[in-house]
Design an enzyme around this catalytic site. Structure first.
Site, PDB file in Angstrom:
ATOM      1  N   ASP A  89       0.862  -1.179   0.000  1.00 58.82           N
ATOM      2  CA  ASP A  89       0.000   0.000   0.000  1.00 58.82           C
ATOM      3  C   ASP A  89       0.901   1.232   0.000  1.00 58.82           C
ATOM      4  O   ASP A  89       2.008   1.213   0.518  1.00 58.82           O
ATOM      5  CB  ASP A  89      -0.913  -0.033   1.223  1.00 58.82           C
ATOM      6  CG  ASP A  89      -2.058   0.950   1.119  1.00 58.82           C
ATOM      7  OD1 ASP A  89      -2.142   1.652   0.104  1.00 58.82           O
ATOM      8  OD2 ASP A  89      -2.865   1.002   2.059  1.00 58.82           O
ATOM      9  N   ASP A 271      -8.486  -7.117   0.356  1.00 61.75           N
ATOM     10  CA  ASP A 271      -7.628  -7.217   1.537  1.00 61.75           C
ATOM     11  C   ASP A 271      -8.383  -6.640   2.713  1.00 61.75           C
ATOM     12  O   ASP A 271      -9.248  -5.766   2.531  1.00 61.75           O
ATOM     13  CB  ASP A 271      -6.307  -6.458   1.353  1.00 61.75           C
ATOM     14  CG  ASP A 271      -6.452  -4.979   1.685  1.00 61.75           C
ATOM     15  OD1 ASP A 271      -6.112  -4.588   2.816  1.00 61.75           O
ATOM     16  OD2 ASP A 271      -6.944  -4.210   0.827  1.00 61.75           O
ATOM     17  N   CYS A 309     -14.312 -27.233   8.909  1.00 60.85           N
ATOM     18  CA  CYS A 309     -13.003 -26.703   8.504  1.00 60.85           C
ATOM     19  C   CYS A 309     -11.920 -27.750   8.704  1.00 60.85           C
ATOM     20  O   CYS A 309     -11.937 -28.489   9.707  1.00 60.85           O
ATOM     21  CB  CYS A 309     -12.686 -25.451   9.335  1.00 60.85           C
ATOM     22  SG  CYS A 309     -11.068 -24.711   8.989  1.00 60.85           S
ATOM     23  N   CYS A 311      -8.536 -26.839   8.619  1.00 63.93           N
ATOM     24  CA  CYS A 311      -7.284 -26.116   8.837  1.00 63.93           C
ATOM     25  C   CYS A 311      -6.466 -26.813   9.924  1.00 63.93           C
ATOM     26  O   CYS A 311      -6.995 -27.643  10.687  1.00 63.93           O
ATOM     27  CB  CYS A 311      -7.558 -24.661   9.207  1.00 63.93           C
ATOM     28  SG  CYS A 311      -8.060 -24.380  10.925  1.00 63.93           S
ATOM     29  N   CYS A 314      -8.190 -26.491  13.437  1.00 60.16           N
ATOM     30  CA  CYS A 314      -9.414 -27.264  13.647  1.00 60.16           C
ATOM     31  C   CYS A 314      -9.136 -28.770  13.670  1.00 60.16           C
ATOM     32  O   CYS A 314      -9.909 -29.528  14.270  1.00 60.16           O
ATOM     33  CB  CYS A 314     -10.443 -26.925  12.573  1.00 60.16           C
ATOM     34  SG  CYS A 314     -11.142 -25.255  12.768  1.00 60.16           S
ATOM     35  N   HIS A 340      -6.620 -19.831  11.992  1.00 59.10           N
ATOM     36  CA  HIS A 340      -7.919 -20.333  11.517  1.00 59.10           C
ATOM     37  C   HIS A 340      -8.625 -19.313  10.637  1.00 59.10           C
ATOM     38  O   HIS A 340      -9.118 -19.659   9.553  1.00 59.10           O
ATOM     39  CB  HIS A 340      -8.833 -20.704  12.691  1.00 59.10           C
ATOM     40  CG  HIS A 340     -10.249 -20.896  12.243  1.00 59.10           C
ATOM     41  ND1 HIS A 340     -10.702 -22.054  11.635  1.00 59.10           N
ATOM     42  CD2 HIS A 340     -11.318 -20.033  12.234  1.00 59.10           C
ATOM     43  CE1 HIS A 340     -11.969 -21.906  11.301  1.00 59.10           C
ATOM     44  NE2 HIS A 340     -12.375 -20.700  11.653  1.00 59.10           N
TER      45      HIS A 340
END
Length: 376
Positions: A89, A271, A309, A311, A314, A340
């Protein structure tokens, strides 16, 4: 650099290519403002969490540790050990957020550092030099982000100045990319559309910046005070005037529902700090909605954060344990919740792309847009 490979209504499925890799779009960029994801998440973790693009901030890295130091260390990719695409940015939004410490003039902005109060000047050329030192793949143009609502005449004058600044950004980055010792000579410039909540200013500004035929275009100055309905209205009005063959980036947005609705309207890049910021306070994004892990009902809950999930978090930890970590102030609690939430956002984009590939994004939107915004 960018190819739209499929559409469904105004939604686009594309592929973006830059010096550090190929990105499947629509994409969510994981925000590492100071060269790191808040919550003790490393560049290696980002790979496991499905991150395609990392985003860092020009202003913050200029203040600390200094862009010259990062240049001497070989650029931001080498400095943070991330070999994928990076977007930086421009610092324009920080100028907006530091409104009590700034003075905007035609040449640029004078303001005081939020760290030590030292005087800093940043204009289009300075922003491009800093971003060139960082060596990101995408450099954002230096612009002014106005508060919503702002007076019409002020926003109009700001838009005109932002166009002039964009021409200066392009000239300076072209010069920097031609130098033999440039960190990333393939660095791309994305322009930023402004205009507050005024349809005519938004459209006129997009037409003006589209004339430069830049590698990409962002929609800035939204999610800064206006309602969600107004934001969607602005996107509906301005996106028909954005170049169709260039990526479109909605800056600083947003919730899972915002992302689905943004894709529906033709956005390719997103974003937001929301997944990491909310995670650090125990607010968990799931396929059932938003879960507040601070609630007492999770004290003895053996289930994972999200039963749908897969991930790393999890697969391994319970709601009860992670809630305990957060309550005890253990850093691991924030690390696990951030991991997560980032996985959820990146996986949401995978599912959006899959729906677009299979021609069923309208059904996906109908099923998930409202549900993902509900609090459990």
């Amino acid at each position: 650099m960018f190819e739209v490979i499929k559409t469904e209504g105004r939604a686009r499925r594309g592929v973006f290519t830059c010096a550090h890799g190929t990105v499947q779009t629509p994409v969510f960029q994981n925000v590492g403002t100071q060269g790191a994801i808040k919550g003790a998440v490393s560049a290696q973790d980002l790979k496991e969490l499905g991150c395609q693009i990392e985003l860092s901030n020009t202003y913050h890295l200029h203040v600390r540790p200094g862009d010259q130091i990062i240049r001497q260390m070989g650029g931001l990719h080498k400095f943070m050990n991330w070999d994928g695409p990076i977007l930086t940015d421009s610092g324009g939004f920080q100028v907006f957020s530091l409104s009590s410490l700034r003075r905007i003039k035609e040449e640029g902005v004078h303001f005081s550092s939020h760290v030590d109060g030292r005087k800093i000047f940043m204009g289009p050329e300075e922003s491009m030099r800093i971003q060139s030192n960082l060596g990101s793949d995408i450099a954002m143009a230096f612009d002014e982000c106005c508060e919503n609502p702002s007076p019409y005449e002020y926003v109009k004058a700001s838009c005109e100045r932002t166009v002039r600044w964009l021409y200066r950004c392009k000239a300076e980055l072209d010069r920097l990319n031609s130098l033999p010792d440039t960190v990333n000579p393939q660095q791309m410039l994305f322009g930023i559309n402004q205009g507050g909540t005024y349809d005519d200013l938004r459209i006129a500004h997009m037409k003006a910046i589209a004339e430069l035929d830049l590698p990409g275009y962002a929609i800035g100055g939204l999610a800064v005070g206006e309602s969600t309905e107004v934001m969607y209205h602005i996107l509906d009005e301005v996106l028909p005037y954005a170049p169709e063959n260039k990526p479109r980036y909605l800056m600083g947005v947003g919730t899972p529902s915002n992302i689905i609705e943004g894709v529906w309207r033709g956005i390719d890049f997103f974003d937001c700090v929301m997944p990491t910021r909310n995670a650090r306070h125990g607010h968990i994004f799931t396929w059932d909605g938003i879960r507040n892990l601070n609630n007492a009902k999770y004290q003895l809950d053996e289930k994972p954060l999200d039963e749908h999930c897969d991930c790393p978090v999890c697969r391994t930890y319970s709601r009860a344990y992670i809630r305990h970590l957060l309550k005890a102030g253990e850093m691991l609690g924030q690390r696990l919740t951030v991991m997560h939430n980032l996985y959820f956002y990146n996986n949401l984009m995978v599912e959006i792309r899959k729906a677009l590939d299979e021609g069923r994004f309208a059904e996906f939107r109908a099923q998930w847009s409202e549900k993902l915004g509900k609090r459990i």
